[in-house]
Design an enzyme around this catalytic site. Structure first.
Site, mmCIF file in Angstrom:
data_model
loop_
_atom_site.group_PDB
_atom_site.id
_atom_site.type_symbol
_atom_site.label_atom_id
_atom_site.label_comp_id
_atom_site.label_asym_id
_atom_site.label_seq_id
_atom_site.Cartn_x
_atom_site.Cartn_y
_atom_site.Cartn_z
ATOM 1 C CG ASP A 256 2.891 48.604 -13.075
ATOM 2 O OD1 ASP A 256 3.939 48.165 -12.571
ATOM 3 O OD2 ASP A 256 2.145 47.361 -12.652
ATOM 4 C CG ASP B 158 5.113 43.657 -10.202
ATOM 5 O OD1 ASP B 158 5.149 43.070 -9.235
ATOM 6 O OD2 ASP B 158 5.620 44.404 -9.193
ATOM 7 C CG ASP C 63 -2.070 46.918 -12.615
ATOM 8 O OD1 ASP C 63 -0.809 47.791 -12.546
ATOM 9 O OD2 ASP C 63 -2.476 46.062 -11.603
#
Length: 321
Positions: free
Chosen positions: A34, A36, A260
């Protein structure tokens, strides 16, 4: 205390030490990240993350980037990766590592609208999303501000609509408005009009632990108005992984998903048979993991990673040893 220790019998979510990381990487060909909250926050790279990814490239690992953010094209994401020091290919193949929801939504609509004459979509989203649609032959309308037209509901109900709109696509749209919501509903009341959401992330991480509202908030608003569920493209939907798998020829058993968010990145990895690493630089916390481990809900128990790190910079000792 490690989440595995806090979670009782669930041995997943152990801290990824340098020794464990070396063993894991020996059995892995591909790492999917991922962006961001994992590689960067806003326009600032996570400290040590660029060095970790460059070291992975130097070890011959294949990297892919799966982002639910629909506000950039593949090419723009590839440029950001290079600008922030993450490396990657240059030239015509620069964007091939990136699988964003704007690009994958375009692939989905190309499939669903195949054979339709002059396919067109009403887009609540960014110019980047419209550009990816148009690159595969799907015209777009609706991007940009759209103020209320007229004085009241009668005027709003009769505001002109574009002909031949076959899909409403909801992405990240800073110009989202009541007028757009009303138009989306009117299009969706037409027979055969698809409702597609790029992702369901409820908020986006920025610098200094701050957040802004995410695309999922907008998708939910349209779903509520239309009284129907959208087809979701981004994580944890299987479709976005299939896009990666078709282009990369991935062996799930030798692939790691790094993210995250438990409800997108880690759930996608669990659903697709990948190893998973949670990094604590973004949205989810070890407290969230513990809650999922202790839950009686089967779907929440899937949202527990195999490993966790404070940051993907924690991979560096294993790569430099």
């Amino acid at each position: 205390m490690a989440a595995a220790e806090a979670g009782g019998d669930d041995a997943r979510c152990v801290r990824l030490s340098a020794e464990r990381a070396q063993a894991l990487l020996a059995d892995v060909d591909t790492l999917l990240f991922d962006c961001d909250g994992v590689l960067w926050r806003g326009e600032t790279a996570v400290p040590g993350a660029p060095e970790a990814l460059r070291a992975l490239r130097a070890r011959g690992k294949r990297l892919g980037f799966i982002t639910n953010n629909s506000s950039k094209t593949r090419a723009a994401y590839a440029e950001k990766l290079r600008r922030l020091g993450f490396g990657g290919p240059a030239g015509p193949g620069a964007s091939l590592e990136v699988f964003g929801t704007a690009y994958c939504t375009a692939l989905y609509l190309r499939q669903r609208l195949a054979g339709a004459p002059a396919p067109k979509a009403y887009v609540l989203g960014s110019p980047a999303l419209a550009a990816e649609l148009e690159a595969v032959g799907v015209a777009s309308v609706g991007v940009g501000p759209e103020p209320l037209q007229g004085e009241g509901p009668g005027d709003w109900l009769h505001a002109p609509l574009e002909p031949d709109v076959r899909a409403v696509v909801v992405g990240f749209d800073p110009h989202f408005s009541y007028m757009k919501l009303t138009k989306a509903l009117r299009y969706l009341q037409q027979p055969g009009c698809l409702l597609v959401g790029t992702n369901m992330d409820n908020r986006l991480p920025l610098e200094n632990g701050r957040f802004i509202a995410g695309t999922g908030c907008l998708v939910r608003a349209v779903e509520m108005a239309a009284q129907r569920q959208a087809d979701i493209i981004g994580k944890p939907s299987r479709f976005i992984f299939d896009c990666v798998s078709q282009e990369y020829g991935i062996n799930p058993e030798r692939t790691v998903m790094v993210g995250d968010r438990l409800d997108t990145d880690i759930l996608l990895g669990a659903t697709c048979g990948l190893k998973t690493i949670l990094t604590l630089t973004g949205v989810s916390t070890l407290g969230d993991v513990k809650n999922n481990q202790e839950s009686d809900c089967v779907s929440k128990k899937k949202m527990v990673p195999d490993f966790y790190v404070d940051s993907i910079a924690d991979l560096l000792p294993a790569l430099q040893g």
